[in-house]
Write a protein that holds these residues in place. Sequence first.
Motif, PDB file in Angstrom:
ATOM      1  N   PRO A   8       0.844  -1.164  -0.039  1.00  0.00           N
ATOM      2  CA  PRO A   8      -0.129  -0.064  -0.114  1.00  0.00           C
ATOM      3  C   PRO A   8       0.950   1.293  -0.035  1.00  0.00           C
ATOM      4  CG  PRO A   8      -0.234  -0.897   2.074  1.00  0.00           C
ATOM      5  CD  PRO A   8       0.748  -2.162   1.134  1.00  0.00           C
ATOM      6  N   GLY A   9       0.126   2.321  -0.347  1.00  0.00           N
ATOM      7  CA  GLY A   9       0.719   3.544  -0.522  1.00  0.00           C
ATOM      8  C   GLY A   9       0.430   4.576   0.558  1.00  0.00           C
ATOM      9  N   GLN A  10       0.616   5.752   0.544  1.00  0.00           N
ATOM     10  CA  GLN A  10       0.103   6.984   1.594  1.00  0.00           C
ATOM     11  C   GLN A  10      -1.350   6.998   1.718  1.00  0.00           C
ATOM     12  OE1 GLN A  10       2.829   9.918   1.234  1.00  0.00           O
ATOM     13  NE2 GLN A  10       1.903  11.298   2.601  1.00  0.00           N
ATOM     14  N   GLY A  11      -1.874   7.181   2.705  1.00  0.00           N
ATOM     15  CA  GLY A  11      -3.230   7.058   3.003  1.00  0.00           C
ATOM     16  C   GLY A  11      -3.713   5.887   3.812  1.00  0.00           C
ATOM     17  N   SER A  12      -2.996   4.950   3.823  1.00  0.00           N
ATOM     18  CA  SER A  12      -3.282   3.780   4.568  1.00  0.00           C
ATOM     19  C   SER A  12      -2.807   3.735   5.839  1.00  0.00           C
ATOM     20  CB  SER A  12      -2.668   2.452   3.770  1.00  0.00           C
ATOM     21  OG  SER A  12      -3.475   2.303   2.631  1.00  0.00           O
ATOM     22  N   GLN A  13      -1.981   4.877   6.370  1.00  0.00           N
ATOM     23  CA  GLN A  13      -1.679   4.866   7.584  1.00  0.00           C
ATOM     24  C   GLN A  13      -2.598   5.151   8.574  1.00  0.00           C
ATOM     25  OE1 GLN A  13      -0.705   7.249   5.241  1.00  0.00           O
ATOM     26  NE2 GLN A  13      -1.571   9.086   6.110  1.00  0.00           N
ATOM     27  N   THR A  14      -2.463   4.767   9.854  1.00  0.00           N
ATOM     28  CA  THR A  14      -3.180   4.727  11.016  1.00  0.00           C
ATOM     29  C   THR A  14      -2.387   4.582  12.405  1.00  0.00           C
ATOM     30  OG1 THR A  14      -4.038   2.503  11.077  1.00  0.00           O
ATOM     31  CG2 THR A  14      -5.409   4.022  10.158  1.00  0.00           C
ATOM     32  N   VAL A  15      -2.689   5.588  13.263  1.00  0.00           N
ATOM     33  CA  VAL A  15      -2.004   5.667  14.644  1.00  0.00           C
ATOM     34  C   VAL A  15      -2.481   3.866  15.178  1.00  0.00           C
ATOM     35  CG1 VAL A  15      -1.940   5.930  16.899  1.00  0.00           C
ATOM     36  CG2 VAL A  15      -2.078   7.724  15.162  1.00  0.00           C
ATOM     37  N   GLY A  16      -1.272   3.512  15.521  1.00  0.00           N
ATOM     38  CA  GLY A  16      -1.185   1.883  16.215  1.00  0.00           C
ATOM     39  C   GLY A  16      -0.891   0.750  15.222  1.00  0.00           C
ATOM     40  N   ALA A  71       7.647  -5.584   8.042  1.00  0.00           N
ATOM     41  CA  ALA A  71       7.350  -6.537   8.959  1.00  0.00           C
ATOM     42  C   ALA A  71       6.544  -7.639   8.643  1.00  0.00           C
ATOM     43  CB  ALA A  71       6.724  -5.614  10.330  1.00  0.00           C
ATOM     44  N   VAL A  72       5.540  -7.318   7.884  1.00  0.00           N
ATOM     45  CA  VAL A  72       4.421  -8.495   7.488  1.00  0.00           C
ATOM     46  C   VAL A  72       5.381  -9.684   6.869  1.00  0.00           C
ATOM     47  CG1 VAL A  72       2.635  -9.148   5.867  1.00  0.00           C
ATOM     48  CG2 VAL A  72       2.496  -7.193   7.465  1.00  0.00           C
ATOM     49  N   ARG A 275      -4.310 -14.614  -7.036  1.00  0.00           N
ATOM     50  CA  ARG A 275      -4.416 -14.229  -5.895  1.00  0.00           C
ATOM     51  C   ARG A 275      -3.672 -12.874  -5.432  1.00  0.00           C
ATOM     52  NH1 ARG A 275      -3.700 -18.457  -0.548  1.00  0.00           N
ATOM     53  NH2 ARG A 275      -5.308 -17.620   0.642  1.00  0.00           N
ATOM     54  N   PHE A 276      -4.136 -11.720  -5.048  1.00  0.00           N
ATOM     55  CA  PHE A 276      -3.500 -10.724  -4.800  1.00  0.00           C
ATOM     56  C   PHE A 276      -3.172 -10.539  -3.033  1.00  0.00           C
ATOM     57  CE2 PHE A 276      -5.354  -9.651  -8.726  1.00  0.00           C
ATOM     58  CZ  PHE A 276      -4.125  -9.338  -9.526  1.00  0.00           C
ATOM     59  N   VAL A 277      -2.205 -10.607  -2.483  1.00  0.00           N
ATOM     60  CA  VAL A 277      -1.762 -10.792  -1.137  1.00  0.00           C
ATOM     61  C   VAL A 277      -1.361  -9.049  -0.775  1.00  0.00           C
ATOM     62  CG1 VAL A 277      -0.745 -11.560   0.845  1.00  0.00           C
ATOM     63  CG2 VAL A 277      -1.433 -13.025  -1.143  1.00  0.00           C
ATOM     64  N   GLU A 278      -2.065  -8.179  -0.150  1.00  0.00           N
ATOM     65  CA  GLU A 278      -1.665  -7.018   0.263  1.00  0.00           C
ATOM     66  C   GLU A 278      -0.996  -7.247   1.660  1.00  0.00           C
ATOM     67  OE1 GLU A 278      -3.824  -2.544   0.981  1.00  0.00           O
ATOM     68  OE2 GLU A 278      -4.968  -4.328   1.035  1.00  0.00           O
ATOM     69  N   ALA A 279       0.438  -6.659   1.551  1.00  0.00           N
ATOM     70  CA  ALA A 279       1.337  -6.725   2.809  1.00  0.00           C
ATOM     71  C   ALA A 279       1.480  -5.438   3.098  1.00  0.00           C
ATOM     72  CB  ALA A 279       2.610  -7.418   2.253  1.00  0.00           C
ATOM     73  N   GLY A 280       0.628  -5.163   4.430  1.00  0.00           N
ATOM     74  CA  GLY A 280       0.850  -3.963   5.100  1.00  0.00           C
ATOM     75  C   GLY A 280      -0.348  -3.397   5.862  1.00  0.00           C
ATOM     76  N   ALA A 281      -0.329  -2.058   5.925  1.00  0.00           N
ATOM     77  CA  ALA A 281      -1.552  -1.289   6.705  1.00  0.00           C
ATOM     78  C   ALA A 281      -2.701  -1.167   5.774  1.00  0.00           C
ATOM     79  CB  ALA A 281      -1.018  -0.196   6.925  1.00  0.00           C
ATOM     80  N   PRO A 300      -6.103  -9.304   2.544  1.00  0.00           N
ATOM     81  CA  PRO A 300      -5.064  -7.930   3.428  1.00  0.00           C
ATOM     82  C   PRO A 300      -4.600  -8.786   4.534  1.00  0.00           C
ATOM     83  CG  PRO A 300      -7.428  -7.811   3.505  1.00  0.00           C
ATOM     84  CD  PRO A 300      -7.430  -9.156   2.796  1.00  0.00           C
ATOM     85  N   LEU A 301      -3.066  -8.596   4.646  1.00  0.00           N
ATOM     86  CA  LEU A 301      -2.611  -9.202   6.094  1.00  0.00           C
ATOM     87  C   LEU A 301      -2.107  -8.092   6.618  1.00  0.00           C
ATOM     88  CD1 LEU A 301       0.002 -11.485   3.789  1.00  0.00           C
ATOM     89  CD2 LEU A 301      -2.341 -11.995   4.962  1.00  0.00           C
ATOM     90  N   ASN A 302      -2.816  -7.894   7.767  1.00  0.00           N
ATOM     91  CA  ASN A 302      -2.844  -6.986   8.910  1.00  0.00           C
ATOM     92  C   ASN A 302      -2.259  -7.346  10.249  1.00  0.00           C
ATOM     93  OD1 ASN A 302      -5.758  -5.597   7.290  1.00  0.00           O
ATOM     94  ND2 ASN A 302      -3.578  -4.689   7.280  1.00  0.00           N
TER      95      ASN A 302
END
Length: 314
Positions: A8-16, A71-72, A275-281, A300-302
């Motif tokens: 993912p790119g900018q905009g997916s960030q969240t505190v925590g 990290a993922v 199969r698309f695997v989204e690694a990140g936030a 999505p892998l969160n």
Amino acid sequence: MSIAFIFPGQGSQTVGMGAELAQAFATAREVFQEIDDALGQKLFKLMAEGPEGDLTLTENAQPALMAVSLAVTRVLEKEFGVGVDKAAFVAGHSLGEYSALAAAGAITLADTARLLKLRGLAMQRAVAVGEGAMASLIGPRTDLALAEAAAVAGSEVGVCVVANDNNHGNVVISGTKAAVDKAIEKAKELGARAIPLNVSAPFHCPLMQAAADEMEEALARTTIIAPRTPLVANVTAAPVHDPDVIRRLLVEQITGRVRWRESMTWLAGEGGVTRFVEAGAGKVLSGMAKRIAPDSEAVPLNSPADLEAFAKSL
């Protein structure tokens, strides 16, 4: 089953973000510490605790999002035996392209963190706050042709281009504020809804040339090797593995269009990805994948549970 890891790119960030991974896995903690050390900054503390305003700053959001993605992928590899080389391709949305390259071993983690910190700062420096703007054109009638027509109208009064071709129904324009405002009017006339984006700079447009110049110098000093898994690049929507070409495309990406819809279409078509695997936030790219390639699966892998379930499914 053919897999592509997407980042993912900018905009997916969240505190925590990343905190649950750090609590569960020493490998994740090692990634976050390595990035903190590379930047000389307590970035993980900012990711985990905020404040949100500081995390949203481009110079922090870009390396922070990469940190969660890496990290993922490192936890997947070290704890579950699932490396990125299990995938046929990697791809990343804007800054996510750096995450993809780091995950595929083309750029070291420390170098990637430093590059993204600089990229964020350079983008911020390129255009004075308030001079540029971006807007998302959305709705069932929104396609690339509509967005191009809106951008042409905006170009009558300033710089205005299509910045992100995300998927049918979601295209982003970027440029000078007056030009984007005029493009918004035209887009509404053509049947789209338009949402001005709360961004600090007009990304992926010619106004970012100064940032591209800075990144060209930095990338020239950075060791890049062939990724273990081919990268489908933003600006070409085609696979690349030659380090010199990757370096050039990362520079072009600063001012160029993120051709995400085309990239995903290629992956699901010629690339044979199912199969698309989204690694990140977040889950933004998973949602796009389902709209662009409805016959494919998007995962999505969160969380630690997500990683465990994915590893077991292989």
